[in-house]
Design a protein around this motif. Structure first.
Motif: not given
Length: 89
Positions: A11, A15, A20-21, A23-24, A27-28, A63, A66-67
């Protein structure tokens, strides 16, 4: 295991490279794919949301906003309008 490091070390390295993590980042990628589906395939918001793994359209919409800076319906309308203006130019 495949990367030869602990989860926390992975991680940290991930990062440092992506800001980003994992997970992020995932998601993106899902949101970008949903946007592509809506723009290029004409997929409905709920169809795109479910196709990329969202169970809740409301969560997807939050979400997405937000992006991309606006909810999906508004983004689709603005992007398509912009495309018509560019095509006319």
């Amino acid at each position: 295991d495949a990367a030869g490091m602990s989860p926390s070390s992975f991680h940290e390295h991930f990062r440092s490279i992506t800001s980003l993590t994992p997970l992020q980042f995932q998601k993106q990628l899902r949101l970008i794919e949903a946007r592509r589906m809506m723009l290029s395939e004409g997929a409905m918001i709920s169809t795109a949301a479910h196709a990329v793994g969202y169970e809740s359209v409301q969560q997807f919409t939050r979400e997405y906003g937000r992006l991309f800076g606006m909810p999906p319906a508004k983004d689709m309308k603005a992007t398509k309008a912009k495309g018509r203006v560019e095509a006319a130019a």
